[in-house]
Design an enzyme around this catalytic site. Structure first.
Site, PDB file in Angstrom:
ATOM      1  N   LYS A  97       0.809  -1.228   0.000  1.00 19.72           N
ATOM      2  CA  LYS A  97       0.000   0.000   0.000  1.00 19.72           C
ATOM      3  C   LYS A  97       0.840   1.275   0.000  1.00 19.72           C
ATOM      4  O   LYS A  97       0.438   2.295  -0.542  1.00 19.72           O
ATOM      5  CB  LYS A  97      -0.950   0.008   1.194  1.00 19.72           C
ATOM      6  CG  LYS A  97      -2.105  -0.963   1.006  1.00 19.72           C
ATOM      7  CD  LYS A  97      -3.238  -0.644   1.956  1.00 19.72           C
ATOM      8  CE  LYS A  97      -4.466  -1.470   1.628  1.00 19.72           C
ATOM      9  NZ  LYS A  97      -4.283  -2.925   1.917  1.00 19.72           N
ATOM     10  N   GLU A 119      -9.910   7.438   3.845  1.00 20.47           N
ATOM     11  CA  GLU A 119     -10.822   6.544   4.555  1.00 20.47           C
ATOM     12  C   GLU A 119     -10.060   5.268   4.819  1.00 20.47           C
ATOM     13  O   GLU A 119      -9.093   4.956   4.115  1.00 20.47           O
ATOM     14  CB  GLU A 119     -12.061   6.241   3.709  1.00 20.47           C
ATOM     15  CG  GLU A 119     -11.896   5.113   2.683  1.00 20.47           C
ATOM     16  CD  GLU A 119     -10.922   5.429   1.558  1.00 20.47           C
ATOM     17  OE1 GLU A 119     -10.753   6.628   1.235  1.00 20.47           O
ATOM     18  OE2 GLU A 119     -10.340   4.472   1.001  1.00 20.47           O
ATOM     19  N   SER A 385       1.485  -9.843  -1.263  1.00 22.65           N
ATOM     20  CA  SER A 385       1.113  -8.437  -1.027  1.00 22.65           C
ATOM     21  C   SER A 385       1.440  -7.923   0.362  1.00 22.65           C
ATOM     22  O   SER A 385       1.692  -6.731   0.533  1.00 22.65           O
ATOM     23  CB  SER A 385      -0.374  -8.241  -1.320  1.00 22.65           C
ATOM     24  OG  SER A 385      -1.167  -9.087  -0.507  1.00 22.65           O
TER      25      SER A 385
HETATM   26  C1  LIG Z   1      -5.177  -3.889   1.431  1.00 23.25           C
HETATM   27  C2  LIG Z   1      -4.526  -5.169   1.127  1.00 23.25           C
HETATM   28  C3  LIG Z   1      -4.937  -5.978   0.044  1.00 23.25           C
HETATM   29  C4  LIG Z   1      -6.115  -5.644  -0.839  1.00 23.25           C
HETATM   30  O1  LIG Z   1      -6.012  -4.441  -1.530  1.00 23.25           O
HETATM   31  P1  LIG Z   1      -5.748  -4.389  -3.096  1.00 23.25           P
HETATM   32  O2  LIG Z   1      -6.024  -2.973  -3.440  1.00 23.25           O
HETATM   33  O3  LIG Z   1      -6.691  -5.339  -3.745  1.00 23.25           O
HETATM   34  O4  LIG Z   1      -4.338  -4.769  -3.321  1.00 23.25           O
HETATM   35  C5  LIG Z   1      -4.233  -7.140  -0.229  1.00 23.25           C
HETATM   36  N1  LIG Z   1      -3.193  -7.529   0.540  1.00 23.25           N
HETATM   37  C6  LIG Z   1      -2.786  -6.795   1.606  1.00 23.25           C
HETATM   38  C7  LIG Z   1      -1.640  -7.293   2.413  1.00 23.25           C
HETATM   39  C8  LIG Z   1      -3.436  -5.590   1.933  1.00 23.25           C
HETATM   40  O5  LIG Z   1      -3.003  -4.888   2.977  1.00 23.25           O
END
Ligand SMILES: *Cc1c(COP(=O)(O)O)cnc(C)c1O
Length: 400
Positions: A97, A119, A385
């Site tokens: 993020k 938000e 992610s």
């Molecule tokens: C917020 C988040 C997501 C989902 O958000 P996307 O915008 O779909 O990437 C996925 N993995 C993690 C670790 C997150 O913090």
């Protein structure tokens, strides 16, 4: 404001913000000046060499990029393919993020904004936003549903420690949707000095495109790293979980026009597709307008948004970004829905096999590998992610 759809065929966003039949800027008239200011300026700002230098420098020195591309040997043997992990979990603050919030805070500075509003649902985007506001010395106001504030107290404390003001959203169901409405209202009332940082590839044009470009550093690095390791830039598959779709958009971006690379998007099925407790948007949703763009969303017959459910807070969103709606409709992407149980099992599996505890969001992407009919020589890149530290309370319920 916008009422007509201007469909396109490519995977590039059009001038009006469309991907296929999806996207655009369906917003109230009151919001038009803010969004229009951004639309007119974002491309030029981001293309400026001094912007790029500063952005790249912060990604390197502050976020810790490039993140490694790791060949997960033990997982690969178990799955029966060559599985590489793109380690976004090693980014500062523990997920992808921050790539976006760094980019947007630099845009805000160049637009002369003094204050940031955002938000947050579970608080991950709020923390990433509060982090870059502290870094740049800008005021930060984060709207969060009061129910979510109770559920996610550690992230509320993190944001406050970073100097942000966390404002409880007390209307409606007191969750993300209400926090979004109140943050929007704040922005409408403070158009001159405030920038609104959206946390995924959602919202009115130009947000989905801007966020995708900031996250595209993920696939830019994958190409270089994969070439260095295998002699080929392109894998057979890129796999990512999709809440709004920003880590997936970043991981797919430089492969969108490489038809030999299958793009695999993984949504949260929650308790199951027919359980009434799910967040599998493409499986269950229909076209409609959500948060300023035309996309696919889960809705009732008469168009009321259905409350989504997933064990992972980051995938608990009733829509997907318009790029992903287009990938789905055009067949360019393969979409899978993974249940809570499958995701938890995949999270435990990665922890035991590779010594990496993934975010439960990410665990959904890992679980999809079992459904993909992979061959032994396939090269698969999974976007890891985020890290699972934030999810230990949930994981610990499944410890035996
Ligand atoms: C917020 C988040 C997501 C989902 O958000 P996307 O915008 O779909 O990437 C996925 N993995 C993690 C670790 C997150 O913090």
């Amino acid at each position: 404001m916008q009422t007509t759809i201007e469909p396109t065929t490519s995977f590039e966003v059009s001038d009006k913000g469309f991907y296929g039949h999806f996207g655009g800027a369906f917003i109230p008239e009151m919001l038009h000046p803010n969004v229009e200011e951004l639309r007119q300026n974002y491309r030029q700002i981001v293309a400026d060499p001094t912007f790029q230098t500063q952005f790249q420098q912060l990604l390197e020195d502050y976020v810790g990029r490039p993140t490694p591309l790791f060949l997960a040997n033990r997982l690969s043997s178990e799955i029966g393919a060559n599985v590489y992990l793109k380690r976004e979990d090693l980014c500062h603050t523990g997920a992808h993020k921050i790539n976006n919030t760094i980019g947007q805070i630099l845009v805000a500075q160049r637009l002369g904004k003094k204050r940031i509003v955002a938000e947050t649902g579970a608080g991950q985007h709020g923390v990433a936003t509060a982090t870059v506001c502290a870094l740049m010395g800008l005021e930060c106001i984060v709207y969060m549903g009061s129910v979510d504030m109770n559920r996610q107290q550690p992230n509320v404390d993190r944001m406050r420690m970073l100097g942000a003001t966390v404002v409880p959203a007390t209307s409606g169901s007191q969750t993300l949707k209400d926090a979004t409405n109140e943050a929007m209202r704040h922005w409408i009332n403070n158009p001159v000095d405030t920038h609104y940082i959206i946390g995924s590839v959602v919202g009115p044009h130009p947000y989905p495109d801007m966020v995708a470009r900031f996250q595209s550093v993920i696939s830019e690095e994958i190409k270089k790293q994969l070439f260095a390791k295998t002699g080929h830039e392109n894998p057979d598959y890129v796999v990512a979980c999709v809440g709004g779709g920003s880590n997936a958009a970043g991981a797919f971006f430089h492969f969108l026009n490489e038809p030999s690379v299958r793009l695999v998007a993984v949504e949260a099925a929650g308790h199951g597709l027919t359980s009434g407790h799910s967040a599998a948007t493409t499986a269950l949703g229909k076209p409609g307008v959500l948060h300023g763009s035309r996309t696919i969303l889960m809705q009732t017959e008469d168009g009321q948004v259905i409350e989504p459910y997933s064990i992972s807070a980051g995938l608990d969103y009733p829509g997907i970004g318009p790029l992903h709606a287009h990938l789905f409709e055009s067949g360019r992407g393969d979409f899978y829905a993974i249940t809570d149980e499958e995701a938890i099992a995949a999270g435990f599996q990665l922890s035991k096999l590779e010594g990496i505890i993934p975010a439960i969001e990410t665990a959904h992407a890992l679980a999809a590998l079992r459904h993909m009919n992979l061959k032994a020589d396939d090269v698969v890149v999974v976007c890891l992610s985020g890290r699972g530290d934030k999810d230990l309370n949930t994981y610990s319920k499944y410890l035996q």
